[in-house]
Every structure is written in structure tokens, then in C-alpha cells.
Scaffold this motif. Structure first.
Motif, PDB file in Angstrom:
ATOM      1  N   SER A 131       0.841  -1.276  -0.025  1.00 19.10           N
ATOM      2  CA  SER A 131       0.092  -0.030  -0.024  1.00 19.10           C
ATOM      3  C   SER A 131       1.001   1.381  -0.084  1.00 19.10           C
ATOM      4  CB  SER A 131      -0.788  -0.060   1.209  1.00 19.10           C
ATOM      5  OG  SER A 131      -1.772   1.070   1.199  1.00 19.10           O
ATOM      6  N   ARG A 132       1.935   1.251   0.912  1.00 20.44           N
ATOM      7  CA  ARG A 132       2.823   2.519   0.909  1.00 20.44           C
ATOM      8  C   ARG A 132       3.659   2.597  -0.393  1.00 20.44           C
ATOM      9  NH1 ARG A 132       2.049   6.407   2.659  1.00 20.44           N
ATOM     10  NH2 ARG A 132       3.924   7.327   2.800  1.00 20.44           N
ATOM     11  N   LEU A 133       4.025   1.479  -1.039  1.00 21.03           N
ATOM     12  CA  LEU A 133       4.585   1.437  -2.308  1.00 21.03           C
ATOM     13  C   LEU A 133       3.682   1.989  -3.412  1.00 21.03           C
ATOM     14  CD1 LEU A 133       6.671  -1.560  -2.169  1.00 21.03           C
ATOM     15  CD2 LEU A 133       7.682   0.303  -2.058  1.00 21.03           C
ATOM     16  N   GLU A 134       2.364   1.678  -3.255  1.00 22.53           N
ATOM     17  CA  GLU A 134       1.500   2.298  -4.347  1.00 22.53           C
ATOM     18  C   GLU A 134       1.436   3.601  -4.111  1.00 22.53           C
ATOM     19  OE1 GLU A 134      -1.761  -0.655  -3.547  1.00 22.53           O
ATOM     20  OE2 GLU A 134      -1.166  -2.006  -5.117  1.00 22.53           O
ATOM     21  N   GLN A 135       1.338   4.088  -2.932  1.00 18.09           N
ATOM     22  CA  GLN A 135       1.127   5.697  -2.648  1.00 18.09           C
ATOM     23  C   GLN A 135       2.222   6.303  -2.994  1.00 18.09           C
ATOM     24  OE1 GLN A 135      -1.942   6.919  -1.505  1.00 18.09           O
ATOM     25  NE2 GLN A 135      -0.683   8.864  -1.857  1.00 18.09           N
ATOM     26  N   ALA A 136       3.707   5.569  -2.902  1.00 22.11           N
ATOM     27  CA  ALA A 136       4.571   6.300  -3.414  1.00 22.11           C
ATOM     28  C   ALA A 136       4.890   6.615  -4.803  1.00 22.11           C
ATOM     29  CB  ALA A 136       5.813   5.660  -2.843  1.00 22.11           C
ATOM     30  N   VAL A 137       4.037   5.553  -5.463  1.00 23.57           N
ATOM     31  CA  VAL A 137       3.923   5.819  -6.953  1.00 23.57           C
ATOM     32  C   VAL A 137       3.154   6.884  -7.459  1.00 23.57           C
ATOM     33  CG1 VAL A 137       2.797   4.532  -9.157  1.00 23.57           C
ATOM     34  CG2 VAL A 137       4.272   3.068  -7.545  1.00 23.57           C
ATOM     35  N   LYS A 138       1.980   7.205  -6.626  1.00 25.30           N
ATOM     36  CA  LYS A 138       1.202   8.244  -6.774  1.00 25.30           C
ATOM     37  C   LYS A 138       1.978   9.717  -6.535  1.00 25.30           C
ATOM     38  CE  LYS A 138      -2.824   5.769  -6.062  1.00 25.30           C
ATOM     39  NZ  LYS A 138      -3.917   5.407  -5.347  1.00 25.30           N
ATOM     40  N   ASP A 139       2.875   9.478  -5.415  1.00 26.43           N
ATOM     41  CA  ASP A 139       3.369  10.691  -4.974  1.00 26.43           C
ATOM     42  C   ASP A 139       4.613  11.257  -5.668  1.00 26.43           C
ATOM     43  OD1 ASP A 139       1.536  10.683  -2.867  1.00 26.43           O
ATOM     44  OD2 ASP A 139       2.767   9.919  -1.419  1.00 26.43           O
ATOM     45  N   GLN A 140       5.289  10.069  -5.996  1.00 28.89           N
ATOM     46  CA  GLN A 140       6.594  10.532  -6.848  1.00 28.89           C
ATOM     47  C   GLN A 140       6.491   9.626  -8.184  1.00 28.89           C
ATOM     48  OE1 GLN A 140       9.958   9.731  -4.377  1.00 28.89           O
ATOM     49  NE2 GLN A 140       8.812   9.634  -2.668  1.00 28.89           N
ATOM     50  N   PRO A 141       5.775  10.217  -9.163  1.00 30.91           N
ATOM     51  CA  PRO A 141       5.407   9.530 -10.450  1.00 30.91           C
ATOM     52  C   PRO A 141       6.769   9.291 -11.320  1.00 30.91           C
ATOM     53  CG  PRO A 141       4.399  11.898 -10.395  1.00 30.91           C
ATOM     54  CD  PRO A 141       4.886  11.553  -9.178  1.00 30.91           C
ATOM     55  N   ASP A 142       7.743  10.318 -10.796  1.00 28.01           N
ATOM     56  CA  ASP A 142       8.880  10.115 -11.744  1.00 28.01           C
ATOM     57  C   ASP A 142      10.102   9.178 -11.137  1.00 28.01           C
ATOM     58  OD1 ASP A 142       7.916  11.778 -13.635  1.00 28.01           O
ATOM     59  OD2 ASP A 142       8.809  13.466 -12.834  1.00 28.01           O
ATOM     60  N   ALA A 143       9.745   8.759  -9.853  1.00 25.87           N
ATOM     61  CA  ALA A 143      10.639   7.997  -9.175  1.00 25.87           C
ATOM     62  C   ALA A 143      10.705   6.480  -9.490  1.00 25.87           C
ATOM     63  CB  ALA A 143      10.597   7.873  -7.439  1.00 25.87           C
ATOM     64  N   PRO A 144      11.854   5.900  -9.754  1.00 27.76           N
ATOM     65  CA  PRO A 144      11.955   4.307 -10.212  1.00 27.76           C
ATOM     66  C   PRO A 144      11.576   3.650  -8.896  1.00 27.76           C
ATOM     67  CG  PRO A 144      14.183   5.137 -10.325  1.00 27.76           C
ATOM     68  CD  PRO A 144      13.292   6.258  -9.970  1.00 27.76           C
ATOM     69  N   GLU A 145      12.215   4.036  -7.977  1.00 30.58           N
ATOM     70  CA  GLU A 145      12.116   2.928  -6.670  1.00 30.58           C
ATOM     71  C   GLU A 145      10.846   2.218  -6.415  1.00 30.58           C
ATOM     72  OE1 GLU A 145      15.575   6.125  -6.295  1.00 30.58           O
ATOM     73  OE2 GLU A 145      13.271   6.170  -6.701  1.00 30.58           O
ATOM     74  N   PRO A 146       9.765   3.049  -6.328  1.00 30.64           N
ATOM     75  CA  PRO A 146       8.794   2.231  -5.716  1.00 30.64           C
ATOM     76  C   PRO A 146       8.236   0.983  -6.622  1.00 30.64           C
ATOM     77  CG  PRO A 146       8.198   4.486  -5.714  1.00 30.64           C
ATOM     78  CD  PRO A 146       9.671   4.330  -6.393  1.00 30.64           C
ATOM     79  N   HIS A 147       8.353   1.339  -8.013  1.00 28.04           N
ATOM     80  CA  HIS A 147       8.002   0.489  -9.119  1.00 28.04           C
ATOM     81  C   HIS A 147       9.040  -0.721  -8.988  1.00 28.04           C
ATOM     82  CE1 HIS A 147       5.281   3.146 -11.317  1.00 28.04           C
ATOM     83  NE2 HIS A 147       6.337   3.972 -10.786  1.00 28.04           N
ATOM     84  N   PHE A 148      10.471  -0.278  -8.650  1.00 26.01           N
ATOM     85  CA  PHE A 148      11.195  -1.639  -8.555  1.00 26.01           C
ATOM     86  C   PHE A 148      11.046  -2.353  -7.295  1.00 26.01           C
ATOM     87  CE2 PHE A 148      14.957  -3.300  -6.020  1.00 26.01           C
ATOM     88  CZ  PHE A 148      15.731  -4.084  -6.704  1.00 26.01           C
ATOM     89  N   PHE A 149      10.679  -1.852  -6.235  1.00 31.07           N
ATOM     90  CA  PHE A 149      10.304  -2.686  -4.938  1.00 31.07           C
ATOM     91  C   PHE A 149       8.844  -3.491  -5.242  1.00 31.07           C
ATOM     92  CE2 PHE A 149      13.207   0.605  -2.745  1.00 31.07           C
ATOM     93  CZ  PHE A 149      14.282  -0.523  -2.533  1.00 31.07           C
ATOM     94  N   ILE A 150       8.113  -2.981  -5.925  1.00 33.76           N
ATOM     95  CA  ILE A 150       6.958  -3.693  -6.204  1.00 33.76           C
ATOM     96  C   ILE A 150       7.199  -4.873  -7.110  1.00 33.76           C
ATOM     97  CG2 ILE A 150       4.843  -3.480  -7.578  1.00 33.76           C
ATOM     98  CD1 ILE A 150       4.299  -0.556  -6.643  1.00 33.76           C
ATOM     99  N   GLY A 151       8.001  -4.487  -7.804  1.00 32.19           N
ATOM    100  CA  GLY A 151       8.638  -5.686  -8.760  1.00 32.19           C
ATOM    101  C   GLY A 151       9.255  -6.745  -7.754  1.00 32.19           C
ATOM    102  N   GLU A 152       9.809  -6.426  -6.861  1.00 31.60           N
ATOM    103  CA  GLU A 152      10.337  -7.257  -5.993  1.00 31.60           C
ATOM    104  C   GLU A 152       9.816  -8.219  -5.284  1.00 31.60           C
ATOM    105  OE1 GLU A 152      14.554  -7.088  -5.150  1.00 31.60           O
ATOM    106  OE2 GLU A 152      13.555  -7.227  -7.192  1.00 31.60           O
ATOM    107  N   MET A 153       8.444  -7.461  -4.706  1.00 32.35           N
ATOM    108  CA  MET A 153       7.510  -8.171  -4.112  1.00 32.35           C
ATOM    109  C   MET A 153       6.751  -9.180  -4.950  1.00 32.35           C
ATOM    110  SD  MET A 153       5.311  -5.601  -1.634  1.00 32.35           S
ATOM    111  CE  MET A 153       4.620  -6.911  -0.681  1.00 32.35           C
ATOM    112  N   LEU A 154       6.351  -8.853  -6.358  1.00 31.02           N
ATOM    113  CA  LEU A 154       5.568  -9.734  -7.054  1.00 31.02           C
ATOM    114  C   LEU A 154       6.705 -10.849  -7.518  1.00 31.02           C
ATOM    115  CD1 LEU A 154       4.234  -6.928  -9.337  1.00 31.02           C
ATOM    116  CD2 LEU A 154       2.890  -8.303  -7.833  1.00 31.02           C
ATOM    117  N   ARG A 155       7.904 -10.665  -7.875  1.00 28.80           N
ATOM    118  CA  ARG A 155       8.556 -11.708  -8.025  1.00 28.80           C
ATOM    119  C   ARG A 155       8.691 -12.728  -6.654  1.00 28.80           C
ATOM    120  NH1 ARG A 155      14.792 -11.007  -9.585  1.00 28.80           N
ATOM    121  NH2 ARG A 155      15.266 -13.079 -10.161  1.00 28.80           N
TER     122      ARG A 155
END
Length: 199
Positions: A58-82
Motif C-alpha cells: 500500500s505504501r509503495l502504491e502511494q509512493a508511485v502516486k506521490d513520486q510519479p517519476d521515481a523508479p524505486e517504488p516500481h522496483f520494490f513492487i517488482g521485488e514483491m511480485l517476484r
């Protein structure tokens, strides 16, 4: 969310993924999202280790919204999914991270790893290119450089593979235990007339 908080979330991620897989999202009441996010932000600041995997996501998804240009939230979501055994979804998250920063080394390596996994262990052209880029950007990513060389070898370009291995070998510290492994790989790749690099 600051990069420090993202790093804390990333560290907590590995601890919580198994629990999320087993338990799901217990106790998630009917709070408005703004209240839930405020409570989670407080938890990140005061007790990040107590975050559940669902809260992390949930926090990572919020970070995606708060920082749309930041790669880190997407990366960590990828790590969770993997970690949940969802490589195709992880692949898309890593690609999202790279759309925000095409030189974000952790996502370059992770995306390459998923491509290799999905291809049954073959280091294809896309993975080879991504591994090579990761090593070019950060020469401490020796494994990425080695996999780029393996990709060249699997594609039949033994000369390029040998050159890459020799380049990496030359930059390893003299006391690095990986030197012997690289020496053997260089000999195997360059069987036809190549000699091991001198010490």
C-alpha cells in the motif's frame, strides 16, 4: 515519501512477503484511504519493521502516486511480485521503473534476471543488453557483466564474450576469489587458441 523511507520499505519487504502470501490482508478495516495512508506513514517513521506485506504494498502504491517519476517504488513492487512467484507482473514493474530512469541499475539487473528466468535459463539478446548496461554503469555489478558475456557466448559471438570476460577479469582485485572462476571461464570460451590471462 523520501528515498530513505523507500529504502526502509525495501528492507522490510523481504521480511514480510512470506507472511502476505500465507495470511493475506487481515485486519484491513473500512478506513478511508487517506486515514490509512497517514497511519502507515506514521508506522514507517516510528516502527517500519512492524509493517505487514500488505501495508508495504500500500505504501509503495502511494509512493508511485506521490513520486510519479521515481523508479524505486516500481522496483520494490517488482521485488514483491517476484517473491510471490509472479515473474510476468514483476517484469512489468521493473519496466515501469526503467521508464522513469533507464539507468536505474537495480531494475536493469532484476529485469534481466526475470527475462533469463522466463526463458528457462537462456541469456537472450534483451537480457544480454540490459546486463551489459548495468555493468557499464556500475562495475561492481560483476555478475551482470559475467551474464552479459554469457549471453554473447550463447549467441555464438565467442570473441565478444572472451573480450568481455577479460575486461571484467582485469578489473577484479588481485585477491578477489572470483578471479579463478573467471580464468576458467575465459579458457572455456576461448578454447580455440586463447590462453588464460596472465597474473
Amino acid at each position: 515519501m523520501s528515498r530513505t523511507n523507500l529504502a526502509i520499505l525495501g528492507a522490510c519487504l523481504a521480511v514480510g512477503v512470506a507472511g502476505y502470501i500465507l495470511v493475506g490482508t487481515p485486519g484491513a478495516g473500512d478506513q478511508p484511504m487517506s486515514q490509512r495512508q497517514a497511519a502507515l506513514a506514521e508506522k514507517v517513521a516510528t516502527d517500519p519493521q512492524s509493517l505487514s506485506p500488505a501495508e508495504l504494498l500500500s505504501r509503495l502504491e502511494q509512493a508511485v502516486k506521490d513520486q510519479p517519476d521515481a523508479p524505486e517504488p516500481h522496483f520494490f513492487i517488482g521485488e514483491m511480485l517476484r517473491a510471490q512467484g509472479r515473474p510476468q507482473d514483476a517484469l512489468r514493474a521493473y519496466q515501469s521503473a526503467l521508464r522513469r530512469n533507464s539507468d536505474y541499475v537495480p531494475a536493469l539487473v532484476a529485469l534481466s534476471d526475470v527475462l533469463v528466468e522466463l526463458s528457462g535459463g537462456t541469456v537472450g539478446p534483451d537480457a544480454t543488453r540490459l546486463y551489459a548496461r548495468a555493468y557499464e554503469l556500475d562495475e561492481t555489478q560483476v555478475r551482470a557483466g559475467m551474464f552479459a558475456a554469457m549471453g554473447a557466448a550463447q549467441a555464438g559471438d565467442q570473441e565478444k564474450a572472451e573480450q568481455a570476460m577479460r575486461y571484467i577479469y582485469a578489473r577484479l582485485p588481485k585477491d578477489d576469489p572470483r578471479r579463478e572462476r573467471f580464468r576458467a571461464m575465459i579458457e572455456a570460451i576461448g578454447e580455440e587458441g586463447a590462453t588464460a590471462p596472465p597474473d
